[in-house]
Design a protein around this motif. Sequence first.
Motif, short mmCIF file in Angstrom:
data_model
loop_
_atom_site.label_atom_id
_atom_site.label_comp_id
_atom_site.label_asym_id
_atom_site.label_seq_id
_atom_site.Cartn_x
_atom_site.Cartn_y
_atom_site.Cartn_z
N ASN A 1 0.80 -1.21 0.00
CA ASN A 1 0.00 0.00 0.00
C ASN A 1 0.84 1.26 0.00
O ASN A 1 0.50 2.26 -0.63
N LEU A 2 1.94 1.19 0.76
CA LEU A 2 2.77 2.39 0.92
C LEU A 2 3.32 2.84 -0.42
O LEU A 2 3.58 4.02 -0.63
N ARG A 3 3.54 1.86 -1.34
CA ARG A 3 4.05 2.23 -2.65
C ARG A 3 2.93 2.51 -3.64
O ARG A 3 3.19 2.94 -4.75
N GLY A 4 1.71 2.25 -3.19
CA GLY A 4 0.58 2.38 -4.11
C GLY A 4 0.16 3.83 -4.34
O GLY A 4 0.72 4.76 -3.78
N ARG A 5 -0.81 3.99 -5.25
CA ARG A 5 -1.34 5.32 -5.54
C ARG A 5 -2.74 5.42 -4.95
O ARG A 5 -3.37 4.39 -4.68
N PRO A 6 -3.25 6.61 -4.76
CA PRO A 6 -4.63 6.77 -4.25
C PRO A 6 -5.61 6.07 -5.18
O PRO A 6 -5.38 6.01 -6.39
N PRO A 7 -6.70 5.53 -4.66
CA PRO A 7 -7.67 4.85 -5.52
C PRO A 7 -8.29 5.84 -6.52
O PRO A 7 -8.44 7.02 -6.23
N ARG A 8 -8.60 5.29 -7.69
CA ARG A 8 -9.14 6.10 -8.78
C ARG A 8 -10.38 6.86 -8.33
O ARG A 8 -11.14 6.40 -7.49
N THR A 9 -10.61 8.00 -8.90
CA THR A 9 -11.77 8.81 -8.55
C THR A 9 -13.05 8.07 -8.94
O THR A 9 -13.21 7.70 -10.10
N PRO A 10 -13.96 7.85 -8.02
CA PRO A 10 -15.21 7.16 -8.35
C PRO A 10 -16.07 8.04 -9.26
O PRO A 10 -15.91 9.26 -9.31
N SER A 11 -16.99 7.41 -9.98
CA SER A 11 -17.79 8.19 -10.93
C SER A 11 -19.00 8.83 -10.26
O SER A 11 -19.56 9.78 -10.77
N ARG A 12 -19.42 8.29 -9.15
CA ARG A 12 -20.55 8.91 -8.45
C ARG A 12 -20.14 9.28 -7.04
O ARG A 12 -19.52 8.49 -6.34
N PHE A 13 -20.49 10.50 -6.63
CA PHE A 13 -20.06 10.99 -5.33
C PHE A 13 -21.15 10.90 -4.26
O PHE A 13 -20.88 11.05 -3.08
N ALA A 14 -22.39 10.70 -4.71
CA ALA A 14 -23.52 10.88 -3.79
C ALA A 14 -23.42 10.03 -2.52
O ALA A 14 -23.88 10.43 -1.47
N ARG A 15 -22.78 8.86 -2.64
CA ARG A 15 -22.77 7.97 -1.49
C ARG A 15 -21.74 8.35 -0.41
O ARG A 15 -21.67 7.72 0.63
N PHE A 16 -20.91 9.35 -0.69
CA PHE A 16 -19.84 9.65 0.26
C PHE A 16 -20.32 10.57 1.38
O PHE A 16 -21.20 11.40 1.18
N PRO A 17 -19.72 10.43 2.55
CA PRO A 17 -20.22 11.17 3.71
C PRO A 17 -19.89 12.66 3.69
O PRO A 17 -20.56 13.43 4.36
N ALA A 18 -18.87 13.09 2.96
CA ALA A 18 -18.53 14.51 2.94
C ALA A 18 -18.49 14.98 1.49
O ALA A 18 -17.80 14.39 0.66
N LEU A 19 -19.23 16.03 1.21
CA LEU A 19 -19.33 16.50 -0.17
C LEU A 19 -19.25 18.02 -0.22
O LEU A 19 -19.52 18.70 0.76
N ALA A 20 -18.86 18.53 -1.40
CA ALA A 20 -18.94 19.96 -1.66
C ALA A 20 -19.06 20.11 -3.17
O ALA A 20 -18.48 19.33 -3.93
N SER A 21 -19.84 21.09 -3.61
CA SER A 21 -19.91 21.30 -5.06
C SER A 21 -20.24 22.75 -5.35
O SER A 21 -20.72 23.48 -4.48
N GLY A 22 -19.93 23.20 -6.57
CA GLY A 22 -20.20 24.57 -6.94
C GLY A 22 -19.84 24.78 -8.40
O GLY A 22 -19.53 23.83 -9.12
#
Lengths: 332, 565
Positions: free
Chosen positions: B134-155
């Motif tokens: 994991n330490l050598r890994g990259r952040p997981p790819r950006t998901p296509s839908r955000f609605a399910r996440f607990p923290a959001l912001a948009s504009g």
Amino acid sequence: MTLAQLGEVSTTLVWGALASLTIALVAFAVDLARRTDVRAEHRSKAVSTAAQRELVGAVTAGASAATPTPSAVAEPVETTPRRRAAGIAMSTTTLGAFLLLVGIVTRGIAAGRTPWANMYEFTLVGSFVAVTVFLIVNRLRDVQFLGAFVTGLAAVFLTMGLNVFYIAAMGVQPALQSYWLVLHVGVAITAAGVFTVAFTASVLQLLRTARDAGSGWLGTWHWLDRVPAPANLEALSFRLNAVGFVLWTFTIIGGSIWAEHAWGRYWGWDPKEVWSFVIWVVYAGYLHARTTRGWSGTRAAWFVVVGFACVIWNFTGVNLVFNGKHSYSGLN
Amino acid sequence: MSGLTRKNTRYAPAGIDDAMTSDPGEAPEPQLPTLGARGWARWTWRQLTSMRVALLLLMLLAVAAVPGSVLPQRGQDPAKVLTYLGEHPTSGKWLDRLGLFGVYTSPWFSAIYLLLFVSLIGCILPRVAAHLRNLRGRPPRTPSRFARFPALASGTSTASPDDVADAVAAALRRRRLFRVDVGAEPAKDARPEIRTVAAERGYLRETGNLVFHIALVGLLISVASGQLLHYRGQALVTQGRGFANAVVDYDTFDKGAWFRPESLSPFSLTLDDFSSEFATDAVAFAQSRDFTASVTVTPAGGGTTSQHTIKVNHPLEIDGAKIYLQGNGFAPEVTVKDADGQVAFAGRVPFIPEDTMYTSRGVIKVPDVSAGLEQIGLTGYFLPTAQIDDDGSARSVFPQPTNPMLVLQVWTGDLGLDDGVPQNVYQLDTANMTAVTGDDGVRAQVIVKPGETVDLPDGLGTLTLGADVPRYVALDLRYDPSLAWVLTFALLALAGLGVSLFTPRRRVWLRTWALPDGGTHVELAGLARGDDTGLQGEVDRAFAAVPGLRPPPDDDADNYQEDPR
């Protein structure tokens, strides 16, 4: 003023703190009851918004979504309920903490040492830490629903301290003459104070869960609807217990270093050491239970209850019942 | 408003083990009949390393530790165990068979913690490997839908999607906490190209968790090696005398299985002086306030001597061994002459304090009487500040020697020293002795003050108490080469614990694309391990970095809200 008189001033201040915290306890209780009434009035108005929120909650709340909880009803922003009782409660709690602090400081001056070397002083400092942790957390987020329980426990501790454990201020024996008295004992009492507040949150979580599940004997405890949802209480309890657990780990390590200096061994299964170990293992169990399927939530909260019972036993029974190297009650 | 109740709270615990997504012990159901030996082994291993079994073992460990605080333990107080066995002959025997007088060395207690450590190692090793990947890994790819996440912001922004993505990525990188990837999803059908940012922080959380658990293993190994390598000697030293650091010079000597006599550094130590202080105020009368032993140390093979003090809490360290001041008392100098006027005994006799006033008990054995006479034994008390009550009973009322007195009873007969059986020097074996009584049938009592000589009853001889009453100290010398390791692993565990409990593990994602009617849509989402009150703030900070933000329209349709704080 002589030191003996200063010791008496300290005791008077502690009585004052006890009175102040008792008033706070009553005021917090009145406030909780008031909130319940307000809730009943507003219930019909809140239904529509509550239904919406329930929907949102159901998506993410996992297991707790299966049975619609009244938690969402508790959430609507309370516009202007009459919160005079809450104001009185917070002022008297703050006053109580202040009086206790001055009482502890004067006690330390009268004894000419760190003011946490016997059971009476443990109850003073432990109560002070519990009330102060409550006041600090309350500045970050509204946890006034905990007030009645924290001030109630602090009042019980102080009453016990003044009536059962009291001894006059005096110096300490050579084994206690070490800076570790400040660190090891100070951190231990702080941990106990933090565990106390976490315990109240876990008890509320258990009560609220039982009421939400339709427990018969809690049916009339309407005020429980005014405390946050079990998941939020669990989160609050966890954050405090995490702090408490780290402090307790330090207590044990610091105690071992001190024991190595004073008694020539870092661990000797003295009754106090046994119970400190038991407390550590129980809270370690709690941290693991939270991440084990089927053990999070209610079962984890029971770990907190058991852990806190061990903390209380370690601060009282172990000093009085067992004859170990930690028997520093000062009582015979 | 209630700040505690947050929106979209996931009921996901955030303990130290939250990186574990699948529990190996629970995932596969055991297939009982067809397992075979290897299958059983694997099944057992999976069970043992499962969190549920670890939890069970933790609970067992807590429960198993309790009896050791209730029942007397051989390791702590062997005399108390004997008393208990004497008082409870039947139940005591059974408790003894179950190992309840030595809980912490009993097979069942050892089994619990050893299984727990096996479980811990089995759980930790795969996670170390996974974490290293994991330490050598990259952040997981950006998901296509955000609605399910607990923290959001948009504009909506006036800047281009590229600028928005770069600005947010730069803001996330600036704090050096995040590992950041910038990407793009190509236009598809009617959808424009989407710029994405994926960021993750808090790898230290799992590092801390693993360090904590590995440190516990290190702690166990250190403690065990200390048990094997240590030695401990106890010596009772009177003023002006000393001892050499050799096995024979100690009154008691314990050692670990791997102890070698070479690890005793051959220095010698002399007690020059001992002083004690006690409170004299009414509140804490006679409570101890200070004990100080002044000693002279002669290093191995002669050389320059050096002066030191040993106090409670301040042991003296010599060549890796520590010398502790564990006790003190009085060792009156007694000379006994027998009926023939010959010196039958001369020496210092340590008396063991029995209360806070140093009412001290001791035994004087006088075997070397002239031929034809009976051996003499004296038992009784040394009282530093004696007070004799009206009924004739004597007691000490202060620990300092302001009115010292020796009060003894006299026995004659066979001391039993010639049997070759080792005897406790602090106990008189009266099996073959008779108490000397006075003419009235009452036991004769000898009372003597320093500098005095008194006659023993029945013409047995005389007893002289030296004018000065020397002090003695009980010194405890311990050598444990594992101490530094024990401390190191304990502190590592503490540090790992703190890091794993208080480091937030967060992911932040951005999706931004050009709107058909001009402007750029920006949306951010955050996800944390466990529940994390700072997550929305993290997303908000990233959102604030978006250039050219348009003021948000008053839109009630938004199904998420800003954190109330």
